[in-house]
Motif scaffolding. Structure first.
Motif, PDB file in Angstrom:
ATOM      1  N   SER A 332      71.812  59.147  90.009  1.00 57.81           N
ATOM      2  CA  SER A 332      72.479  58.330  89.374  1.00 57.81           C
ATOM      3  C   SER A 332      72.559  58.274  87.704  1.00 57.81           C
ATOM      4  O   SER A 332      71.272  58.671  87.327  1.00 57.81           O
ATOM      5  CB  SER A 332      72.308  56.971  89.898  1.00 57.81           C
ATOM      6  N   THR A 333      73.335  57.707  86.732  1.00 51.55           N
ATOM      7  CA  THR A 333      73.014  57.917  85.387  1.00 51.55           C
ATOM      8  C   THR A 333      71.720  57.285  84.974  1.00 51.55           C
ATOM      9  O   THR A 333      71.138  57.402  84.270  1.00 51.55           O
ATOM     10  CB  THR A 333      74.261  57.324  84.828  1.00 51.55           C
ATOM     11  N   GLU A 334      71.663  55.793  85.776  1.00 57.30           N
ATOM     12  CA  GLU A 334      70.402  54.980  85.195  1.00 57.30           C
ATOM     13  C   GLU A 334      69.082  55.729  85.297  1.00 57.30           C
ATOM     14  O   GLU A 334      68.094  55.317  84.668  1.00 57.30           O
ATOM     15  CB  GLU A 334      70.480  53.747  86.168  1.00 57.30           C
ATOM     16  N   THR A 335      68.913  56.581  86.289  1.00 61.24           N
ATOM     17  CA  THR A 335      67.556  57.360  86.476  1.00 61.24           C
ATOM     18  C   THR A 335      67.505  58.534  85.468  1.00 61.24           C
ATOM     19  O   THR A 335      66.523  58.731  85.341  1.00 61.24           O
ATOM     20  CB  THR A 335      67.426  57.741  87.862  1.00 61.24           C
ATOM     21  N   ILE A 336      68.431  58.767  84.640  1.00 56.93           N
ATOM     22  CA  ILE A 336      68.325  59.897  83.649  1.00 56.93           C
ATOM     23  C   ILE A 336      68.473  59.352  82.218  1.00 56.93           C
ATOM     24  O   ILE A 336      69.427  59.189  82.005  1.00 56.93           O
ATOM     25  CB  ILE A 336      69.631  60.831  84.145  1.00 56.93           C
ATOM     26  N   THR A 337      67.373  59.326  81.872  1.00 55.75           N
ATOM     27  CA  THR A 337      67.215  58.532  80.523  1.00 55.75           C
ATOM     28  C   THR A 337      66.530  59.568  79.440  1.00 55.75           C
ATOM     29  O   THR A 337      66.203  60.628  79.771  1.00 55.75           O
ATOM     30  CB  THR A 337      66.114  57.522  80.629  1.00 55.75           C
ATOM     31  N   ASP A 338      66.594  59.295  78.246  1.00 58.82           N
ATOM     32  CA  ASP A 338      65.848  59.970  77.291  1.00 58.82           C
ATOM     33  C   ASP A 338      64.635  60.460  77.575  1.00 58.82           C
ATOM     34  O   ASP A 338      64.285  61.572  77.258  1.00 58.82           O
ATOM     35  CB  ASP A 338      66.211  59.238  75.758  1.00 58.82           C
ATOM     36  N   ASP A 339      63.837  59.380  77.852  1.00 59.57           N
ATOM     37  CA  ASP A 339      62.404  59.495  78.064  1.00 59.57           C
ATOM     38  C   ASP A 339      62.377  60.582  79.157  1.00 59.57           C
ATOM     39  O   ASP A 339      61.345  61.460  79.013  1.00 59.57           O
ATOM     40  CB  ASP A 339      61.783  58.168  78.606  1.00 59.57           C
ATOM     41  N   PHE A 340      63.079  60.617  80.366  1.00 59.25           N
ATOM     42  CA  PHE A 340      62.896  61.555  81.204  1.00 59.25           C
ATOM     43  C   PHE A 340      63.511  63.108  80.721  1.00 59.25           C
ATOM     44  O   PHE A 340      62.664  64.171  80.800  1.00 59.25           O
ATOM     45  CB  PHE A 340      64.021  61.303  82.307  1.00 59.25           C
ATOM     46  N   ILE A 341      64.416  63.352  79.736  1.00 57.82           N
ATOM     47  CA  ILE A 341      64.838  64.451  79.277  1.00 57.82           C
ATOM     48  C   ILE A 341      63.693  64.948  78.314  1.00 57.82           C
ATOM     49  O   ILE A 341      63.445  66.060  78.158  1.00 57.82           O
ATOM     50  CB  ILE A 341      66.041  64.412  78.421  1.00 57.82           C
ATOM     51  N   ARG A 342      63.125  63.952  77.519  1.00 55.63           N
ATOM     52  CA  ARG A 342      62.037  64.526  76.556  1.00 55.63           C
ATOM     53  C   ARG A 342      60.947  65.185  77.303  1.00 55.63           C
ATOM     54  O   ARG A 342      60.304  65.940  76.737  1.00 55.63           O
ATOM     55  CB  ARG A 342      61.457  63.376  75.886  1.00 55.63           C
TER      56      ARG A 342
END
Length: 627
Positions: A332-342
């Motif tokens: 889901s979109t909510e679990t994929i955050t900027d912090d996760f991408i960093r």
């Protein structure tokens, strides 16, 4: 077959040391253990049979029989009780029955039960009471309620138990034992009155002395002399009271009492016989009158497996639904955050920022795939469990022999291993495929346009500038709008504006929001912009794959597991040589078939006898030996 029916029984119940076993021995001739204290530590069931051969047999737990020596019957019964009680660790009584069979030409078809004496206190009160209740509660049991003649009836545990299950006394016959020992003249008079008061009734109380003055065996003459002595105050007791005195008179009374009990139980006995007859006929129909061919047996196996409820697909549907829910949550979109991408994006100042992020995209997707793989493993494990037990319905197919079942189980186990291996391989391939970008789905481009043309941050700032976050923009007529107040005093409450004024206000707000968004964007670093673009890409990709992956897994399970099961049942079952070689009846099937035919014949005779008894006199015979 008749042995399986619940036949009338003579149930001897009484308080401890009330003389039950002595009475039962006097009635049947079976030498039950008799001594002071507790003699009976488990229910002793004597099944009487009318046969030419005479004797007493001990029925072992495995159904085998052993004829007992007439001289050592009492010792054998005591020994068998002791062994049974030893197995009940820490207990003094055993719940299982000790089964005997008394056969002879003078015996009647009847069950006699000697129960442990009921006790007033101690750790075994509940156990002994429950043992007695199992028999006393049966409506086909004639209760011989044995109690010492001198005992106060209010203190008799057995009397209260009989009253509980036979409150109207329709199947309870009180037997006052030890009628030669009284504590006082008052207790003797009370006992005599108990006999005399109901002497005219069929179930009136009866007086016996099985061991006159503690004699080793029963003697009729001495018993009658002792009883008549107790009734000496009546001068001439009369024939009516005399018929209620002594063991032999009790034997004479029991046939008519049993006749009434049997008549009362005829409808229930007939219903039992009808039910067992229907069951036996169904079993014969299932087995068939003749042995079935290998192909017929395999068809029976196939049919039994195909009509299984719930079906294999129904049984794995909950697991498939759970997998879909877990995938949707993880992607889901909510679990994929900027912090996760960093955690996955490493900015490189030596490369143009417009073309960075491919490796971060793949790294993030590997992380996500690792999470999804855990749910996939759970799904595959549940599918494997359902596949492993897919042949269990064969246990309910009576025409399938045990050797054929074993052969099918073995062949299916090999197929299951192959199916599961193929399913794991396909599942792993599906997971690896979603790591890399590989779709022309327009959803990805739509998400990019949405993010670039009108980012969500800009929307939020624009709405905040209008002061109408999560509120209606306007209300009123087609020519005039009324805007909600953002802050008190900014816009007059209830004020109306023309379309031109409203448009001007919106433009001002938009310009202000755009400036704020542009300022925020300029303040963000190049790395932050790159991170955001990677996030958009991962979110868009997951939005597509969270729908594709569950569908792909469903198809994989259908094409590999479901089809594999169907192929085995419909095709391989008829082609595997080892299965074909074992498709014939077990050795005992013909014996079962013959036994069922015998049972049907016997049950028909039983029903005919019950019908004949209904409205005619019932003859009840005892082994009335001259003492």
């Amino acid at each position: 077959a008749t042995a399986e029916l619940t036949l009338p029984m003579l149930c001897v119940v009484g308080d401890q040391t009330s003389g039950k076993s002595s009475l039962l021995e006097a009635l049947t001739g079976v030498p039950f253990p008799v001594k002071s204290g507790t003699c009976t530590r488990m229910p002793i069931t004597v099944r009487c049979r009318n046969t030419p051969e005479e004797g007493l047999w001990l029925v072992e737990r495995d159904g085998s029989e052993r004829k007992l020596d007439a001289e050592t019957v009492s010792q054998e019964i005591s020994k068998a009780q002791a062994l049974a009680v030893e197995e009940e660790v820490g207990k003094s009584f055993c719940k299982n029955s000790l089964n005997l069979e008394a056969r002879g030409p003078k015996q009647m078809e009847l069950i006699l039960v000697d129960l442990p004496g009921l006790i007033h206190n101690g750790p075994d009160v509940k156990t002994v009471t429950q043992l007695a209740e199992e028999f006393v509660a049966k409506p086909q049991a004639l209760l011989l309620l044995v109690g010492e003649a001198k005992q106060d009836t209010e203190l008799a545990v057995a009397l209260s138990l009989a009253t509980k299950y036979d409150p109207n006394g329709h199947r309870t016959l009180r037997v006052l034992s030890k009628f030669d020992t009284f504590d006082s003249e008052e207790s003797r008079a009370t006992a005599c009155n108990t006999i005399a008061e109901r002497a005219a009734e069929m179930l009136g109380a009866h007086a016996v002395v099985c061991r006159v003055e503690g004699a080793a065996e029963y003697g009729h003459a001495r018993e009658m002399e002792s009883l008549l002595s107790s009734f000496s105050s009546l001068n001439n007791p009369g024939d009516l009271i005399a018929s209620r005195l002594g063991v032999l008179k009790l034997k004479a009374r029991l046939p008519s009492i049993f006749e009434r009990l049997i008549r009362q139980n005829l409808p229930n006995l007939a219903a039992q016989a009808q039910a067992k007859l229907a069951h036996a006929e169904r079993q014969i129909k299932l087995l068939g009158d003749d042995p079935i061919t290998p192909i017929e047996m395999l068809i029976c196996a196939k049919t039994g497996l195909r009509i299984k409820s719930p079906s294999f697909t129904q049984s794995v549907t909950p697991a498939m639904n759970k997998f879909r829910e877990d995938v949707h949550t993880t992607l889901s979109t909510e679990t994929i955050t900027d912090d996760f991408i960093r955690e996955h994006f490493k900015f490189d100042a030596f490369h143009t920022p417009f073309f960075q992020g491919v490796s971060a995209f793949e790294s993030a997707m590997r992380d996500i795939v690792e999470r999804v793989s855990r749910f996939q493993k759970v799904l595959l494990k549940q599918i494997e469990m359902k596949l492993t037990t897919a042949m269990e319905p064969l246990e309910e197919v009576s025409l399938v022999s045990s050797r054929l079942r074993a052969s099918i189980y073995s062949a299916w186990a090999r197929d299951v291993a192959q199916v599961i291996a193929a399913l794991h391989e396909k599942a792993n391939t599906l997971l690896q495929e979603i790591i890399y970008f590989g779709t022309q789905n327009h959803y990805l481009y739509d998400k990019y346009v949405e993010a670039e043309v009108f980012p969500s941050e800009l929307k939020d700032q624009f709405m905040a500038a209008l002061g109408i976050v999560h509120k209606p923009l306007c209300s009123g007529t087609a020519n005039e709008w009324e805007f909600e107040d953002a802050d008190e005093g900014d816009y007059p409450s209830g004020a109306f504006y023309s379309r031109e004024i409203a448009a001007s206000q919106i433009m001002c707000a938009f310009v202000e929001a755009h400036k704020l968004a542009e300022k925020a964007a300029r303040q963000a670093s190049v790395e932050e912009h790159c991170t955001r673009r990677v996030r958009y890409a991962v979110q868009a990709h997951c939005a597509v794959e969270k729908k594709n992956l569950p569908d792909a897994m469903l198809k994989a399970v259908r094409d590999i597991a479901v089809k594999g099961l169907e192929d085995f049942i419909c095709v391989k079952l008829f082609t595997i040589q080892d299965v074909l070689a074992n498709a014939y009846e077990d050795a005992d099937v013909e014996e079962r078939r013959n036994a069922l035919h015998d049972e049907v014949t016997t049950l028909h005779k039983v029903l005919e006898e019950i019908q004949a008894l209904d409205g005619t006199q019932v003859t009840v015979k005892f082994d009335a030996r001259t003492q």
